[in-house]
Design an enzyme around this catalytic site. Structure first.
Site, mmCIF file in Angstrom:
data_model
loop_
_atom_site.group_PDB
_atom_site.id
_atom_site.type_symbol
_atom_site.label_atom_id
_atom_site.label_comp_id
_atom_site.label_asym_id
_atom_site.label_seq_id
_atom_site.Cartn_x
_atom_site.Cartn_y
_atom_site.Cartn_z
ATOM 1 N N SER A 131 23.902 -10.986 49.017
ATOM 2 C CA SER A 131 25.247 -10.527 49.261
ATOM 3 C C SER A 131 26.234 -11.654 49.572
ATOM 4 O O SER A 131 27.433 -11.467 49.420
ATOM 5 C CB SER A 131 25.254 -9.544 50.432
ATOM 6 O OG SER A 131 24.943 -10.195 51.641
ATOM 7 N N LYS A 153 31.385 -16.560 55.156
ATOM 8 C CA LYS A 153 31.252 -15.195 54.628
ATOM 9 C C LYS A 153 32.148 -14.254 55.425
ATOM 10 O O LYS A 153 32.232 -14.372 56.657
ATOM 11 C CB LYS A 153 29.790 -14.769 54.756
ATOM 12 C CG LYS A 153 29.476 -13.400 54.195
ATOM 13 C CD LYS A 153 28.000 -13.068 54.396
ATOM 14 C CE LYS A 153 27.613 -11.797 53.655
ATOM 15 N NZ LYS A 153 26.177 -11.492 53.784
ATOM 16 N N SER A 178 20.032 -12.513 51.137
ATOM 17 C CA SER A 178 21.464 -12.667 50.846
ATOM 18 C C SER A 178 21.997 -14.094 50.881
ATOM 19 O O SER A 178 23.123 -14.335 50.451
ATOM 20 C CB SER A 178 22.282 -11.810 51.805
ATOM 21 O OG SER A 178 22.175 -10.463 51.467
#
Lengths: 496, 94
Positions: A167, A92, A191
């Protein structure tokens, strides 16, 4: 699976290398069936083919990854391969990777290249993992759909009109679409688990304090966690064996001994499974999802697990608690993004204008909204009514879990009340987006571990996730039950 | 209900430049969110201690030892403006 079945698969269904798991890739590399360069190239080819549409990567490290793969092949030939030597993984973009641009999907960090690795990344690198690229996400982790990225939305590989979840959406898509073998994301309030559920992969939010957060871009420090996305529960145990543990650079990591998750994964312990009624009472809960979960619960019952009905009465207050605590901590954490020491700087007017303009241009709307809510909640006269009240209710939610885990060892629930929703469906309605995390937030505010494991698909072919929640530091039993659910699904859909 | 004036005030405190359209949009959406938070008023929190963290750890310290910084060049390279290995910042006092 029977022996002849395995042979049939090996001979006639030769898989593309990028679709392998950590376990199968390790075995193939060690047996010299293929090289790390071939494996890495297969992932890079998949990225080239699919990323223009899916938008799961912001940065692809093609040249560096192939160089690392060549070096890994030499190590493998010399017989000194470690657990992840030569295996491509993605990260990420809100997690720092030394020498590789890390934007957090916000323009304020468009050109930011961290000079150091987050601890979890350092541990994976020390075990030989090949960094293939950085994944798109909601900017600074703010979102449940990956539409709040300043680099465009991430699309769901099962249906391009649907969101990936967020996310950590890009990381879930990268694993689901076989652009890498595994990925690392963050979970503050769902997330990792929510995109894992929407994309049909395994995603673990570890106990708060289990994995180091050093080097992740902080959002809400009392809730942030770092965890993996994998294709199987077995792979999850392999990655957790590598990344879990105390870190002197993160004072919130606990000194407890870390179990060897991959060794205990198939142990059939006597585990009592709780079914919290509140999670099945949400009006939004899709009937198909409810049916799938009930089937899985029945299948666990048949395997002699004790199933107990339980209650977590404060569940419905968790989302309100979360959206006070998180923006408050956010507004404080993101004060460091000021255009002074690193990142973009809009040099205009006096110092105040420099700050205000840099932050205006560098943050998307949702980041601004969170900072504004947090600044309001923490401002004089409102602190007791919002932040303190939220922290008190947080205690009651945490107590709910403490009490329930005296009676049962894990909880099984849906991960999300619905499957992936349409791109644009909730993007103009922040409250609707916040409520999408309703089943994920309670575990987060309580600091307990929770995994999302694929449970099947709805009538439109969209993945359904099943959540297994455990007590603090109870990853072992969470992984064991997740494995049972995964095995029962394979028996159901894979008739050889 | 959050007014435009209140949005302007918190935006100033948070050092974020907003256009009038943004101010109006944030006033609307944040009002809806704050309204939802009222659900917490249903909960009796008399004598409930607030939870700020869940680990139970306290006073975690390390030895106060200095380490050589090996990434000075890389850190400098990330700075928006540098002059002779020093970070250049705008004047604080006008």
């Amino acid at each position: 699976m029977s022996w002849w079945c395995q042979q049939f698969l090996n001979n006639f269904c030769m898989k593309e290398l990028n679709t392998l798991t950590i376990k199968t890739a390790r075995a193939g590399l060690d047996k010299k069936e293929f090289t790390s360069v071939e494996l890495t190239q297969a992932c890079l080819n998949r990225i080239k083919e699919r990323n223009p549409e899916l938008n799961a990567f912001i940065t692809v490290c093609e040249k560096e990854a192939l160089e690392e793969a060549r070096a890994a092949d030499k190590i493998i030939t010399s017989g000194k391969a470690l657990a992840l030597t030569g295996i491509p993984f993605a990260v990420k973009d809100a997690i720092c990777t030394a020498g590789v641009r890390s934007t957090a999907s916000a323009k304020i960090l468009d050109n930011y290249t961290p000079p150091f690795n987050a601890t979890v990344i350092q541990k994976i690198r020390e075990q030989g993992g090949v960094l293939i690229g950085k994944n798109n996400c909601d900017a600074f982790g703010h979102g449940a759909s990956n539409e709040n990225s300043m680099y465009g939305a991430v699309k769901n590989p099962h249906d391009l009109t649907k969101v990936s979840g967020g996310s950590s959406g890009g990381s879930a898509v990268a694993v689901a679409d076989h652009m890498c073998i595994f990925a690392i994301g963050e979970d503050t309030g769902g997330s990792i688990r929510q995109p894992a559920s929407f994309c049909g992969v395994v995603g673990l939010r570890p106990s708060y304090g289990r994995n180091s957060r050093f080097g992740i871009m902080p959002m809400a420090s009392s809730l942030d966690t770092v965890g993996p996305f994998t294709k199987t529960v077995e792979d999850m145990a392999i990655v957790m064996d590598i990344i879990a543990g105390q870190d002197s650079l993160d004072a919130t990591t606990v000194p407890d001994t870390v179990p060897e998750y991959s060794k205990t994964l198939n142990k059939k312990s006597k585990i009592r499974i709780g079914i919290p009624k509140e999670y099945f009472a949400f009006a939004e809960l899709n009937k198909e999802i409810k049916t799938v979960i009930e089937e899985k619960i029945n299948s666990l019952k048949k395997q002699s697990y004790e199933i107990v009905d339980v209650s977590l009465p404060y569940t419905k207050y968790a989302t309100a608690v979360y959206y006070i605590v998180v923006p408050s901590e956010d507004s404080s954490n993101l004060a460091r993004m000021d255009g002074i020491r690193y990142g973009a700087r809009k040099q205009e007017g006096n110092l105040f204008e420099l700050y205000a303009k840099t932050r205006d241009l560098g943050f998307p709307e949702e980041v601004k909204r969170r900072i504004l809510i947090g600044t309001y909640a923490l401002s004089a006269g409102y602190y007791d009514a919002y932040y303190k009240k939220a922290q008190q209710v947080r205690t009651l939610i945490k107590n709910d879990f403490d009490e329930v885990f005296k009676k049962v060892d894990v909880l099984v629930t849906p991960t999300s009340p619905f499957t992936a929703f349409n791109i644009g469906e909730k993007s103009n309605d922040p409250l609707a987006m916040y409520l999408a995390d309703v089943m994920l937030i309670p575990a987060a505010v309580s600091g307990v571990p929770a995994i999302s494991v694929p449970g099947g698909k709805d009538k439109n072919g969209l993945p359904i996730g099943i959540q297994v929640i455990g007590p603090r530091m109870g990853e072992e039993q969470v992984l064991q039950i997740a494995k049972q659910i995964e095995d029962s699904l394979q028996k159901q859909t894979f008739i050889c | 209900m959050l007014t435009i004036e209140e949005v302007k005030k918190i935006a100033k405190l948070a050092r974020i430049d907003l256009t009038p359209e943004e101010e109006s949009r944030h006033a609307d959406t944040i009002s809806v969110v704050l309204d939802y938070m009222k659900i917490l008023d249903e909960v009796d929190t008399t004598n409930v201690e607030p939870t700020a963290q869940v680990t139970g750890l306290s006073n975690i310290v390390r030895e106060d030892i200095t380490h050589e910084c090996t990434i000075k060049k890389e850190l400098l390279a990330q700075m928006p403006q540098v002059d002779q290995n020093e970070l250049v910042v705008p004047a604080v006092f006008e």
